[in-house]
Design a protein around this motif. Structure first.
Motif, PDB file in Angstrom:
ATOM      1  N   LEU A 283       2.632  38.535  15.134  1.00 54.43           N
ATOM      2  CA  LEU A 283       3.617  38.720  16.201  1.00 54.43           C
ATOM      3  C   LEU A 283       4.971  38.131  15.803  1.00 54.43           C
ATOM      4  O   LEU A 283       6.023  38.601  16.224  1.00 54.43           O
TER       5      LEU A 283
ATOM      6  N   TYR B 240      -3.066  33.684  15.020  1.00 49.40           N
ATOM      7  CA  TYR B 240      -2.647  34.813  14.190  1.00 49.40           C
ATOM      8  C   TYR B 240      -1.126  34.878  14.095  1.00 49.40           C
ATOM      9  O   TYR B 240      -0.435  34.677  15.089  1.00 49.40           O
TER      10      TYR B 240
ATOM     11  N   VAL C  20      -0.356  35.366  23.577  1.00 50.04           N
ATOM     12  CA  VAL C  20       0.305  35.439  22.272  1.00 50.04           C
ATOM     13  C   VAL C  20      -0.716  35.775  21.180  1.00 50.04           C
ATOM     14  O   VAL C  20      -0.475  36.636  20.327  1.00 50.04           O
ATOM     15  N   SER C  21      -1.867  35.124  21.214  1.00 56.45           N
ATOM     16  CA  SER C  21      -2.895  35.413  20.220  1.00 56.45           C
ATOM     17  C   SER C  21      -3.362  36.861  20.320  1.00 56.45           C
ATOM     18  O   SER C  21      -3.582  37.525  19.303  1.00 56.45           O
TER      19      SER C  21
ATOM     20  N   TYR D 241      -0.747  28.963  17.539  1.00 60.58           N
ATOM     21  CA  TYR D 241      -1.565  30.173  17.695  1.00 60.58           C
ATOM     22  C   TYR D 241      -2.370  30.441  16.427  1.00 60.58           C
ATOM     23  O   TYR D 241      -2.091  29.895  15.373  1.00 60.58           O
TER      24      TYR D 241
ATOM     25  N   SER E 166       2.849  42.200   7.699  1.00 63.17           N
ATOM     26  CA  SER E 166       4.093  41.422   7.655  1.00 63.17           C
ATOM     27  C   SER E 166       4.853  41.576   6.341  1.00 63.17           C
ATOM     28  O   SER E 166       6.077  41.541   6.334  1.00 63.17           O
TER      29      SER E 166
ATOM     30  N   ALA F 247      -2.918  40.712   8.634  1.00 65.88           N
ATOM     31  CA  ALA F 247      -1.630  40.133   9.046  1.00 65.88           C
ATOM     32  C   ALA F 247      -0.632  40.156   7.893  1.00 65.88           C
ATOM     33  O   ALA F 247       0.552  40.446   8.090  1.00 65.88           O
TER      34      ALA F 247
ATOM     35  N   SER G  35      -0.659  39.070  18.879  1.00 69.17           N
ATOM     36  CA  SER G  35      -0.499  38.820  17.457  1.00 69.17           C
ATOM     37  C   SER G  35      -1.629  39.471  16.655  1.00 69.17           C
ATOM     38  O   SER G  35      -1.399  40.104  15.627  1.00 69.17           O
TER      39      SER G  35
END
Lengths: 531, 105
Positions: free
Chosen positions: A482, A479, A242-243, A477, A422, A418, A246
């Motif tokens: 994701l 970051y 996941v990290s 996590y 986003s 990030a 992401s």
């Protein structure tokens, strides 16, 4: 500690002289630029008179921060392959920017990406949202650079952290307040040439040692490094899938959401020049990351067993971020050491100037001129606000740099990307291409993305446990992208398709004209300004 | 920033064969670029995420791993794709753009 003091006393005049020369030249340029800064067009986009090649170099200067140069070479020195993950992530966003964003953005906007996001939507709430997205990205990035600058100058010049941060802060304010985008562009240009030259020399010396045989270089690094062959494969940087995903999403799409980079597309005469400058920038940036990778491996070979550069525990003097600087010393003696130190400092200075201009212009152009004054301001008034905003952004950056002295620099850069991925990127992309999008959808997407990214970071270990001292992190996590980037797209979609307001009709009806202009450039801001 | 186009002319441009062709040609160019870099990069990231040992394998009797070749290959691919887009968009896409501008501007 003795060695550290020896290292400081080794500091020669080269670094100081080159750095002072850089400051003198850039201040001279700022003085020259100040006489050309009459309109907001001059202040925000250098009158649109920068050539594609100059802009390509300036984008390189804006994008290649000290975090890339020192951070990635340090990461390679520590764990080999992992440094490549960042280097690759920083470059793969550029084909996307080229193919999806650059031309429509340049055709629709005037100074910044808020112009594009607010083109067919209700401009006031959209600009407020977009400027918060810009400012959040800018401040995260600024903290990383200020902290990096302070630490670097502390080690290189022996100045206390506080005064180092102040010097950087004051210089960047001077560039932007007096010289606007024109001075900032030239600071970027000079810095880009310096940093490309410096990195080329170090990498050349490394490869020269191995008679330009890459396999010998890597083999020698594997033999020297304590982790052995493990430096050739992914290591501990990304602890879980996941990290990894992401961070990957954040780096790739974050590039398309960095306000100080997007702003550069308006400094050239037209969309064609904007595309050309991206191509040039991608070439230089890619070349630079390849050099940094070689420099990192060179540092493994030449520094790992060299007692001159190690502390009592076997770590690098001044931390792993000093790998490139120490390597310059080991290969090129005091002259190259001084040169690379000065280049590293000027690198930070250039990046913070670009960030400060992007942040301040978001305040003066979006919040003041378009929202607060409802477009009824004069050029003179707006430039005055830009200058005040620059001082404010600079002061806040200095204060944040002091507060976050011990924050991990690479992490803050990752966070800036990030937020870009986003909060800014989803709104830019969908507002350009999706007809059914409405003001309500854009606002929901921008705010959800921003709050989602920042919120998840606050709930993660880095803030929740390390700063607030809670037992366990709520968000497991490191970051957020994701989760926060899809959240933003989902919010844009849901709050647009369910929007039956009268404003929604206006928003959708405005798409056709916007689409024609974005695709053909008819009606685009041409930058043939009358002075 | 002044636009003296009436809504009718937006409609005319949208429905013109030149504009429709422009959209098709640009899509033929931008979608493959976006698809290629996204798939290549996420294949790389997913390998790091789920099976890092694959990337650690060395090729032949050298010490350089597959992962290093792939990473440097991605740097080259990014550069090549921006070059390709710039080069090709200067051809047909630019011609069609000019055709639309000549007809309606």
């Amino acid at each position: 500690m003795d060695k550290f003091i020896t290292a400081l006393s080794n500091l020669n005049g080269t670094a100081v002289i080159i750095f002072l020369a850089f400051v003198a030249v850039t201040l001279g340029i700022t003085h020259w630029a100040s006489r050309h800064m009459k309109t907001t067009n001059d202040a925000y986009s250098a009158g649109g008179q920068i050539t594609a090649f100059q802009n390509g170099l300036a984008i390189t200067g804006d994008y290649v921060s000290a975090a890339s140069f020192l951070g990635i070479s340090g990461l390679v020195y520590m764990s080999g392959f992992d440094g490549l993950i960042y280097a690759v992530g920083f470059l793969v966003g550029w084909p996307l920017v080229m193919a999806l964003i650059a031309e429509p953005l340049r055709n629709l906007g005037k100074y910044n990406f808020s112009d594009v996001a607010s083109y067919r939507f209700n401009p006031h709430p959209i600009r407020v949202m977009a400027s918060f997205g810009s400012l959040a990205t800018v401040f995260c990035y600024l903290i990383a650079q200020m902290v990096g600058a302070g630490k670097l100058i502390e080690v290189l010049f022996g100045l206390p952290y506080l005064s180092a941060v102040m010097i950087v802060g004051v210089l960047m304010m001077v560039y932007v307040v007096f010289g606007g985008m024109l001075a900032t562009t030239w600071v970027q240009l000079i810095k880009a040439v310096l940093v490309l030259f410096g990195a080329s020399v170090i990498a050349f010396l490394v490869l020269f040692h191995f008679h330009f045989n890459f396999n010998d270089m890597f083999a020698s690094a594997v033999d020297t490094h304590s982790k052995g062959l493990a430096i050739m494969s992914p290591g501990t940087l990304l602890k879980d899938p996941v990290s990894a995903m992401s961070l990957g999403i954040g780096l790739m799409f974050g590039t398309a959401g960095l306000p100080h980079i997007l702003m550069r597309f308006f400094t050239v005469p037209d969309a064609q020049a904007a595309k050309k400058s991206i191509f040039i920038a991608t070439g230089f940036i890619g070349y630079f990351y390849a050099l940094v990778f070689i420099i990192g491996f060179g540092a493994i070979v030449f520094l790992t067993k060299n007692p001159d550069f190690l502390d009592d525990k076997g770590g690098l003097l001044g931390g792993s971020n000093m790998a490139a600087v120490h390597l310059a010393h080991a290969l090129g003696g005091n002259v190259l050491y001084g040169f690379v130190s000065a280049v590293a400092f000027s690198t930070i200075l250039a990046v913070v100037a670009g960030l400060t201009l992007a942040g301040a212009s978001s305040i003066s152009h979006d919040l003041y001129a378009n929202v607060f004054r409802r477009e009824s301001t004069s050029d003179k008034g707006e430039i005055k606000v830009l200058r005040i905003a620059t001082l404010a952004v600079g002061l806040i950056a200095i204060i944040l740099g002091i507060i976050f002295e011990n924050q991990n620099v690479a992490f803050m850069v990752g966070l800036a990307f990030a937020i870009g991925a986003s909060a800014n990127f989803p709104v830019i992309l969908t507002s350009i291409y999706w007809k059914k999008m409405t003001t309500r959808g854009a606002l929901a997407g921008g705010w959800f993305g921003l709050i989602g990214a920042v919120g998840l970071v606050i709930l993660s270990k880095t803030v929740w446990v390390d700063i607030f001292h809670f037992e366990t992190a709520v968000f497991p996590y490191e970051y957020p992208a994701l989760f926060s980037m899809p959240l933003s797209f989902l919010a844009i979609w849901f709050f647009s398709i369910t929007d039956n307001s009268s404003r929604a009709l206006v928003d959708r009806a405005g798409f056709d004209a916007q689409y024609v202009r974005s695709q053909t450039g008819i009606g685009a801001s041409t930058n043939t300004v009358n002075h | 920033m002044t636009s003296n186009k009436t809504p009718a002319s937006t409609e005319q441009i949208l429905n013109s064969t030149e504009f429709k062709q422009l959209i098709v040609e640009r899509r033929k160019l931008s979608l493959p670029v976006v698809f290629t870099i996204t798939v290549a990069y996420f294949a790389f990231i997913l390998m790091i995420a789920f099976d890092p040992s694959v990337l650690g394998q060395t090729i032949g009797d050298g010490k350089v791993s597959i992962g290093i070749y792939l990473g440097l290959g991605l740097l080259l691919l990014s550069f090549f794709l921006t070059y390709l887009y710039l080069r090709l968009s200067n051809g047909k896409v630019a011609e069609l753009q000019q055709a639309v501008r000549n007809k309606f501007q």
